[in-house]
Design a protein around this motif. Sequence first.
Motif, PDB file in Angstrom:
ATOM      1  N   SER A   1     -50.449  11.834  27.538  1.00  0.00           N
ATOM      2  CA  SER A   1     -50.799  10.470  27.911  1.00  0.00           C
ATOM      3  C   SER A   1     -52.305  10.357  28.027  1.00  0.00           C
ATOM      4  O   SER A   1     -52.970  11.238  28.578  1.00  0.00           O
ATOM      5  CB  SER A   1     -50.155  10.092  29.251  1.00  0.00           C
ATOM      6  OG  SER A   1     -48.755  10.052  29.137  1.00  0.00           O
ATOM      7  N   LEU A   2     -52.835   9.273  27.511  1.00  0.00           N
ATOM      8  CA  LEU A   2     -54.266   9.030  27.587  1.00  0.00           C
ATOM      9  C   LEU A   2     -54.702   8.865  29.035  1.00  0.00           C
ATOM     10  O   LEU A   2     -55.764   9.288  29.443  1.00  0.00           O
ATOM     11  CB  LEU A   2     -54.606   7.777  26.782  1.00  0.00           C
ATOM     12  CG  LEU A   2     -56.075   7.451  26.553  1.00  0.00           C
ATOM     13  CD1 LEU A   2     -56.763   8.574  25.799  1.00  0.00           C
ATOM     14  CD2 LEU A   2     -56.201   6.142  25.783  1.00  0.00           C
TER      15      LEU A   2
ATOM     16  N   VAL B   1     -57.858  14.451  13.713  1.00  0.00           N
ATOM     17  CA  VAL B   1     -57.636  14.189  15.139  1.00  0.00           C
ATOM     18  C   VAL B   1     -58.261  12.856  15.537  1.00  0.00           C
ATOM     19  O   VAL B   1     -57.642  12.046  16.245  1.00  0.00           O
ATOM     20  CB  VAL B   1     -58.189  15.336  16.005  1.00  0.00           C
ATOM     21  CG1 VAL B   1     -58.213  14.939  17.481  1.00  0.00           C
ATOM     22  CG2 VAL B   1     -57.353  16.601  15.810  1.00  0.00           C
ATOM     23  N   ALA B   2     -59.481  12.600  15.096  1.00  0.00           N
ATOM     24  CA  ALA B   2     -60.160  11.348  15.454  1.00  0.00           C
ATOM     25  C   ALA B   2     -59.398  10.140  14.917  1.00  0.00           C
ATOM     26  O   ALA B   2     -59.223   9.131  15.627  1.00  0.00           O
ATOM     27  CB  ALA B   2     -61.589  11.362  14.917  1.00  0.00           C
ATOM     28  N   ALA B   3     -58.933  10.222  13.686  1.00  0.00           N
ATOM     29  CA  ALA B   3     -58.193   9.101  13.093  1.00  0.00           C
ATOM     30  C   ALA B   3     -56.864   8.879  13.802  1.00  0.00           C
ATOM     31  O   ALA B   3     -56.473   7.731  14.074  1.00  0.00           O
ATOM     32  CB  ALA B   3     -57.968   9.364  11.602  1.00  0.00           C
ATOM     33  N   LEU B   4     -56.157   9.956  14.114  1.00  0.00           N
ATOM     34  CA  LEU B   4     -54.876   9.832  14.807  1.00  0.00           C
ATOM     35  C   LEU B   4     -55.072   9.276  16.207  1.00  0.00           C
ATOM     36  O   LEU B   4     -54.296   8.421  16.662  1.00  0.00           O
ATOM     37  CB  LEU B   4     -54.177  11.187  14.864  1.00  0.00           C
ATOM     38  CG  LEU B   4     -53.694  11.758  13.529  1.00  0.00           C
ATOM     39  CD1 LEU B   4     -53.108  13.154  13.727  1.00  0.00           C
ATOM     40  CD2 LEU B   4     -52.660  10.853  12.876  1.00  0.00           C
ATOM     41  N   ASN B   5     -56.098   9.714  16.909  1.00  0.00           N
ATOM     42  CA  ASN B   5     -56.326   9.246  18.279  1.00  0.00           C
ATOM     43  C   ASN B   5     -56.655   7.760  18.329  1.00  0.00           C
ATOM     44  O   ASN B   5     -56.294   7.072  19.290  1.00  0.00           O
ATOM     45  CB  ASN B   5     -57.439  10.060  18.940  1.00  0.00           C
ATOM     46  CG  ASN B   5     -56.939  11.376  19.500  1.00  0.00           C
ATOM     47  OD1 ASN B   5     -55.736  11.553  19.685  1.00  0.00           O
ATOM     48  ND2 ASN B   5     -57.837  12.297  19.778  1.00  0.00           N
ATOM     49  N   ALA B   6     -57.327   7.257  17.302  1.00  0.00           N
ATOM     50  CA  ALA B   6     -57.631   5.827  17.269  1.00  0.00           C
ATOM     51  C   ALA B   6     -56.354   5.002  17.230  1.00  0.00           C
ATOM     52  O   ALA B   6     -56.290   3.896  17.788  1.00  0.00           O
ATOM     53  CB  ALA B   6     -58.503   5.509  16.053  1.00  0.00           C
TER      54      ALA B   6
ATOM     55  N   ASP C   1     -48.237   3.972  11.382  1.00  0.00           N
ATOM     56  CA  ASP C   1     -49.670   4.067  11.107  1.00  0.00           C
ATOM     57  C   ASP C   1     -50.143   5.515  11.125  1.00  0.00           C
ATOM     58  O   ASP C   1     -51.059   5.891  10.377  1.00  0.00           O
ATOM     59  CB  ASP C   1     -50.456   3.228  12.113  1.00  0.00           C
ATOM     60  CG  ASP C   1     -50.253   1.732  11.900  1.00  0.00           C
ATOM     61  OD1 ASP C   1     -49.740   1.354  10.823  1.00  0.00           O
ATOM     62  OD2 ASP C   1     -50.586   0.942  12.801  1.00  0.00           O
ATOM     63  N   VAL C   2     -49.552   6.347  11.987  1.00  0.00           N
ATOM     64  CA  VAL C   2     -49.841   7.782  11.972  1.00  0.00           C
ATOM     65  C   VAL C   2     -49.486   8.370  10.615  1.00  0.00           C
ATOM     66  O   VAL C   2     -50.260   9.124  10.015  1.00  0.00           O
ATOM     67  CB  VAL C   2     -49.062   8.501  13.093  1.00  0.00           C
ATOM     68  CG1 VAL C   2     -49.024  10.001  12.853  1.00  0.00           C
ATOM     69  CG2 VAL C   2     -49.689   8.208  14.455  1.00  0.00           C
TER      70      VAL C   2
ATOM     71  N   GLY D   1     -51.383   4.344  24.467  1.00  0.00           N
ATOM     72  CA  GLY D   1     -51.747   5.103  25.660  1.00  0.00           C
ATOM     73  C   GLY D   1     -51.586   6.602  25.540  1.00  0.00           C
ATOM     74  O   GLY D   1     -51.371   7.286  26.540  1.00  0.00           O
ATOM     75  N   TYR D   2     -51.728   7.148  24.307  1.00  0.00           N
ATOM     76  CA  TYR D   2     -51.575   8.592  24.092  1.00  0.00           C
ATOM     77  C   TYR D   2     -52.757   9.134  23.295  1.00  0.00           C
ATOM     78  O   TYR D   2     -53.532   8.380  22.710  1.00  0.00           O
ATOM     79  CB  TYR D   2     -50.251   8.895  23.381  1.00  0.00           C
ATOM     80  CG  TYR D   2     -49.057   8.480  24.193  1.00  0.00           C
ATOM     81  CD1 TYR D   2     -48.584   9.283  25.224  1.00  0.00           C
ATOM     82  CD2 TYR D   2     -48.431   7.255  23.971  1.00  0.00           C
ATOM     83  CE1 TYR D   2     -47.504   8.890  26.005  1.00  0.00           C
ATOM     84  CE2 TYR D   2     -47.352   6.850  24.743  1.00  0.00           C
ATOM     85  CZ  TYR D   2     -46.895   7.677  25.755  1.00  0.00           C
ATOM     86  OH  TYR D   2     -45.835   7.282  26.532  1.00  0.00           O
ATOM     87  N   GLU D   3     -52.883  10.461  23.278  1.00  0.00           N
ATOM     88  CA  GLU D   3     -53.965  11.094  22.537  1.00  0.00           C
ATOM     89  C   GLU D   3     -53.620  12.545  22.236  1.00  0.00           C
ATOM     90  O   GLU D   3     -52.703  13.130  22.838  1.00  0.00           O
ATOM     91  CB  GLU D   3     -55.259  11.052  23.353  1.00  0.00           C
ATOM     92  CG  GLU D   3     -55.202  11.914  24.612  1.00  0.00           C
ATOM     93  CD  GLU D   3     -56.532  12.001  25.347  1.00  0.00           C
ATOM     94  OE1 GLU D   3     -57.564  11.637  24.739  1.00  0.00           O
ATOM     95  OE2 GLU D   3     -56.538  12.437  26.514  1.00  0.00           O
TER      96      GLU D   3
END
Length: 440
Positions: free
Chosen positions: A221-222, A191-196, A95-96, A202-204
């Motif tokens: 790690s988130l 960044v926002a799309a990848l973080n979603a 998905d990334v 559990g990562y960011e």
Amino acid sequence: MADELYRLLSGILQGMSHAQLSQEPERVAGLVVPAREGFSKRQRIEAVLENLTQEDLAQLALKFAAVRHDILLDEAGRKVLEAGDPPLTQITRRDVARILGDDLAGERSTVEVVEGYFPLSSPLEDFLGSGGESLRNQITRYMDHNQGDWSVEHLFGEIGAFDCSKARFGALLEETVHPLTRSGDDQTKTVAALNAVLARDGYELAQEGEISGHPLFSFRSLARGVSGRPKNLIFASRGPKPEIGFADAINNDLVILSGEESCLVYDRPIGASGLVWSELVAWWGEATPGADAADLGARLQESLASDAERKLFATYFKAYRSALGEALPALLPQVYLHYDPAIVKTLRHRLPLPRQRMDFLLLLPNRQRIVIEVDGKHHFSENGRPSLKVYADMVSADRELRLSGYEVYRFGANELVGDNAEARITDFFDKLIRLHNIRQ
């Protein structure tokens, strides 16, 4: 992977002379390889490596890899070190890739972004060829010169990004959102799309600084959480304190020497989503045929030691059982985390955390572990008199738990009784639930 790591390290050391073996490993990695009369190089190497743990081998590999710029060795070491971490799944990586479309590198060349982290090809392969283009040249052709011929998803398959270590994949993402690669709205939106997507595992990508006014992002790690998978929870003792042989009842194997009949032992696997009340009820129903949630609640209340603990326990379920439904975390009372001092001498090779028992424990998603303590006067006194030593031991134990990744919250017993107790308890849990994003 550990066997592969051993093989790679052994091969590197085997390529050294006897004299180099006595100097290079110590210089590079602090590894002393003693010279032994009559020993071959292989015997010297095996004598040293076989005494190292998997983690020691992995750390050794990273040090040699840094000096030798050896991506394969670095990768082998990182995979061993990540063995107990929450995975970054192939689904998330796919998905990334789809978010990035056909543009991994933005304003840079794709090879420039990728080649520091993945082996592409040697200069000799680029020059001679082998009936076809090298991977480096293919990436240049199909992602930069003819953008769109290869998608990032296809690129990930070619370079091995779907199966690489989490650290390597994270480092690639840091390059992908570096200000030299993307800036302004493009960086922010990416960044926002990848973080979603990353948050599901559990990562960011979190901002860690700036360069020339542009944000720099780091993969992490988130939620920090506690390492290791929970198992063998011992809780709800309603009789004598159990004597337990283990270093940490959450992370290690156990031996209950006495008092087992007064405790509950939850021995099912606990995954990344933590432990919810419905799972505990299902386990109880199988362990105690005919019993239901009400029976389990009554059994747990038998272990509570004070009116303050009973109020906290009852208010939690009253306020959140319907509101959170299947997502309600199990509130475990009287959890024994660490082995009893009576058997310390039989477990000299293991180190305990200082506290023997937690009043309450919540196992939340992303390895978050919440300890709730209800403090009576015995937390601050000894033989009925105030004691700085008792207090110091308590705060020292709290520090050790926090350094191990636990969150520790304390209530004074007097806070949990009286007219305002219920409001105080729900205010705390409301904030905790929001903090950890628990929802039905």
